[in-house]
Design a protein around this motif. Structure first.
Motif, short mmCIF file in Angstrom:
data_model
loop_
_atom_site.label_atom_id
_atom_site.label_comp_id
_atom_site.label_asym_id
_atom_site.label_seq_id
_atom_site.Cartn_x
_atom_site.Cartn_y
_atom_site.Cartn_z
N CYS A 170 0.84 -1.21 0.00
CA CYS A 170 0.00 0.00 0.00
C CYS A 170 0.87 1.24 0.00
O CYS A 170 0.57 2.22 -0.69
N ASP A 179 -3.97 -1.52 -4.10
CA ASP A 179 -4.64 -1.55 -2.79
C ASP A 179 -5.47 -2.81 -2.64
O ASP A 179 -5.44 -3.48 -1.60
N SER A 183 2.19 1.81 -3.37
CA SER A 183 1.20 2.29 -4.33
C SER A 183 1.03 3.80 -4.26
O SER A 183 0.58 4.43 -5.21
N PRO A 217 -4.44 5.13 0.31
CA PRO A 217 -3.56 3.98 0.55
C PRO A 217 -3.03 3.94 1.99
O PRO A 217 -2.83 2.85 2.54
N SER A 256 -5.40 1.95 4.13
CA SER A 256 -5.28 0.51 3.96
C SER A 256 -4.01 0.00 4.62
O SER A 256 -4.00 -1.07 5.24
N ALA A 257 -2.92 0.77 4.49
CA ALA A 257 -1.65 0.33 5.07
C ALA A 257 -1.76 0.22 6.58
O ALA A 257 -1.39 -0.81 7.17
#
Lengths: 571, 113
Positions: free
Chosen positions: A21, A37, A24, A111, A114-115
């Protein structure tokens, strides 16, 4: 592939997803970013779920214990993957994966989110299989840091303040936790659970027992802050109420329970040894049982008084964790299985409630239970989802909450806890009736009220594929969990090491339905009292009482002081 | 020996007091850091008394200082830095939003939102 590698892969996958992530973020193309993701989340949330399936045959035979990378025991990190770890991972990954799906529609989409989400999931699974006190400390800290940041992710001022208070209390607790770790290391000369268990049998002198007892008190109270039971739950309502909805679901569903069961893996291992210190364990567990039972009742009274719908749900989480702790503290395998069942089922229905109520909040722009009306307009799926969740938490057959609460009540049969928990259930039903008011169609009289805000009442049906998918998954899990509760009970029992099923054999009988109906009647009566004039006066008084920053820390020192004094006085 | 422990306890309580009583958020972060340092010092000071030689492996067996507490504290220091960094970031965002560092003022403004 052998099961040791599978376990390591299962722990490392969410972490590699988090790294992906972050990578990205470097990309310019939005589509590519989103694609990575998705891939990262698939790797970190869904693949481990599949791996758990393959791990089951090995874990059901015996716990898997090893040093990561086959290091020397002196320097290696020891992991112990037992039945409880497996159960915790199932709970964690199902809730996290479903909540992440929800966040694809409702946000946050970045991102970084999500990380952090994946780092938190990594910490969850690492905590569940840690077999070393210092490793446990590190896992708790990672879990904490990720969750403070995620709480602040909604970007509201209140969320920042909530994250700060959460961090202040929790970091203080972790400092105390370290002191406890030091005490245990100084006395036993070991940090791994096995090492401590070996040395503990040789302890005879009174000074060592007191020293070890006080160290344990430090560790237990520090963990209790994370678990949020009386008197150290003050940080939770604000943090869970202000976080993004998907995070609230994970925080309430999983994050407060994993530390409890991780502590249990440590305490119960030491307890199985016949030693002079066993009496201290019994005392600590008795205090926790008392505290858990009272938490269930006190928190539901607070829940009943809230206007803010998410705060109401947050107080419910505290109340439900009280049920879990009251069963867990009995410390028999059957009790642990029952506690896990309720923890898991709570993760499912609370996830469902947070997500469906979150949908209504986003659609209406209000959080006030007295202003939102006609919430059914957001769509059929969120409405059904909400009612499945509400019926589950109120323990109506055949939903899952009914089965797990029956298991806990079965354990407490004939004791005073039974009475307290029954009263708490009435409160739960009453506050769910209060929450259901959101779905009443707006009447003509509503428009005449002074607080009427025409903008709020324009509710549009929500769209968004992943939002609906996540709600459907949770709702189905709630129904299936209820219908197949005996099978779940047997599975949980087997994995914690008992043949007996925690779920009573005669679950859906005429008597139990009668019991539910009488609880419902009491719940309605309680609700009518709350909306009456004196009820409104009392609940308003309770609602405006907000814990201050100093109060949170004071409660913490009070808890540690009381439990410490108890251990000192008894020896 | 006892005086060490008493001084460390004082340091810890100082941090705890600061976190509880001080109004300024940055000072609260300092207090958090002091609290953490007190625990780290406890490990180092007490840990150094297990054995009395530098922990370097050599041919002749000597009673060297237990290296584990010190090694653990390296990790604890890193964790402490992460917490401090995140805390300061949160304080910065709060300052941007409310233009104040006073915790009471911020809580009052936040509740009125």
């Amino acid at each position: 592939m052998n099961s040791e590698n599978l376990i390591v892969i299962q722990i490392v996958l969410p972490l590699s997803g988090a790294a992906l992530c972050f990578v990205s973020k470097l990309l310019k193309s939005q589509t590519l970013q989103r694609l990575i993701d998705w891939f990262a989340a698939f790797l970190g949330l869904f693949v481990p779920l599949g791996l758990l399936f393959f791990l089951y045959p090995a874990v059901s035979q015996h716990p898997i214990q090893f040093y990561v990378g086959n290091q020397h025991p002196l320097i290696g990190i020891e992991l112990r993957f037992d039945g409880v770890s497996w159960l915790l991972n199932v709970m964690g990954f199902i809730t996290a994966a479903t909540s992440w799906l929800y966040s694809r529609t409702a946000g946050p989409h970045t991102p970084e989110f999500s990380a952090l989400f994946l780092i938190q999931t990594f910490a969850l699974t690492a905590t569940a299989s840690s077999a070393d006190l210092f490793n446990l400390f590190v896992c708790f800290e990672i879990l904490g840091i990720a969750s403070y940041a995620l709480t602040a992710f909604s970007g509201k001022g209140r969320a920042f303040m909530a994250a700060f208070s959460y961090m202040a209390v929790s970091s203080t607790a972790m400092a105390i936790f370290l002191i406890g770790v030091f005490g245990i290391y100084r006395i036993t000369g070991a940090l791994s659970y096995d090492g401590i268990a070996r040395y503990i049998t040789r302890i005879t002198t009174e000074a060592q027992i007191v020293g070890l007892g006080l160290s344990l008190v430090c560790i237990v109270i520090a963990t209790a802050v994370r678990v949020a039971i009386l008197p150290v739950y003050g940080w939770l309502p604000e943090a869970h109420a202000t976080a993004p909805h998907a995070i609230s679901a994970v925080l309430s569903g999983v994050l407060i329970k994993v530390p409890l069961f991780a502590l249990g893996r440590f305490l119960f291992l030491l307890m199985s040894n016949v030693s002079a210190i066993d009496i201290v364990f019994k005392e600590i567990l008795d205090v926790l049982k008392l505290s858990g039972t009272l938490t269930a009742l006190v928190a539901v009274i607070f829940a009943l008084s809230q206007r803010d719908v998410k705060r109401l749900l947050a107080y419910h989480s505290i109340s439900q964790i009280g049920y879990v702790v009251s069963a867990w503290a009995i410390a028999s395998p059957m009790a642990i299985a029952a506690a896990w069942m309720h923890a898991f089922y709570h993760a499912l229905f609370k996830g469902l409630l947070f997500l469906s109520v979150g949908t209504v909040i986003d659609a209406s722009g209000s959080k006030d239970v007295y202003t939102i009306r006609g919430a059914y307009k957001v769509g059929l799926i969120p409405t059904i989802a909400f009612f499945v969740g509400a019926l589950s938490i109120s323990a109506f057959p055949p939903f899952n909450g009914f089965a797990s609460k029956a298991a806990i009540f079965y354990l407490h049969k004939g004791s005073w806890e039974y009475i307290i928990l029954s009263i708490a259930s009435v409160g739960t039903i009453a506050s769910m009736i209060k929450l259901s008011r959101m779905f009443i169609p707006e009447g003509k009289s509503a428009k005449a009220r002074p607080e009427y805000n025409p903008n709020i009442l324009v509710l549009k049906p929500v769209t968004g594929f992943w939002l609906k998918v996540s709600l459907v998954i949770f709702a189905l899990a709630c129904v299936m969990g209820g219908l197949f509760s005996k099978e779940m009970g047997r599975l949980a029992g087997l994995l914690v090491g008992t043949e007996t099923n925690p779920v009573p054999t005669h679950l859906f009988t005429l008597n139990s339905i009668k019991g539910t109906l009488s609880l419902l009647a009491q719940g309605v009566l309680l609700y009518l009292f709350v909306i009456s004039l004196p009820g409104k006066y009392i609940t308003h008084k309770i609602e405006t009482r907000q814990p201050s920053f100093a109060g949170l820390l004071f409660a913490f020192s009070l808890g540690i002081g009381l439990l410490g004094t108890l251990v000192l006085l008894r020896h | 020996m006892m005086i060490n422990r008493i001084l460390l306890l004082c340091l810890f309580l100082l941090g705890f007091y600061g976190l509880m009583v001080l109004k300024n958020l940055v000072k609260k972060v300092f207090a958090l850091s002091i609290q953490n340092s007190a625990v780290i010092l406890l490990f180092i000071v007490e840990g150094s008394r297990i054995g009395d030689h530098a922990p370097i492996l050599s041919e002749d067996q000597v009673r060297y200082v237990d290296p584990i507490p010190q090694a653990l504290m390296l990790t604890a220091i890193v964790v402490g830095i992460c917490v401090t960094a995140l805390a300061l970031a949160l304080v910065y965002r709060l300052y941007q939003k409310y233009e104040s560092l006073n915790v009471e003022e911020i809580q009052r403004k936040a509740n009125n939102e």
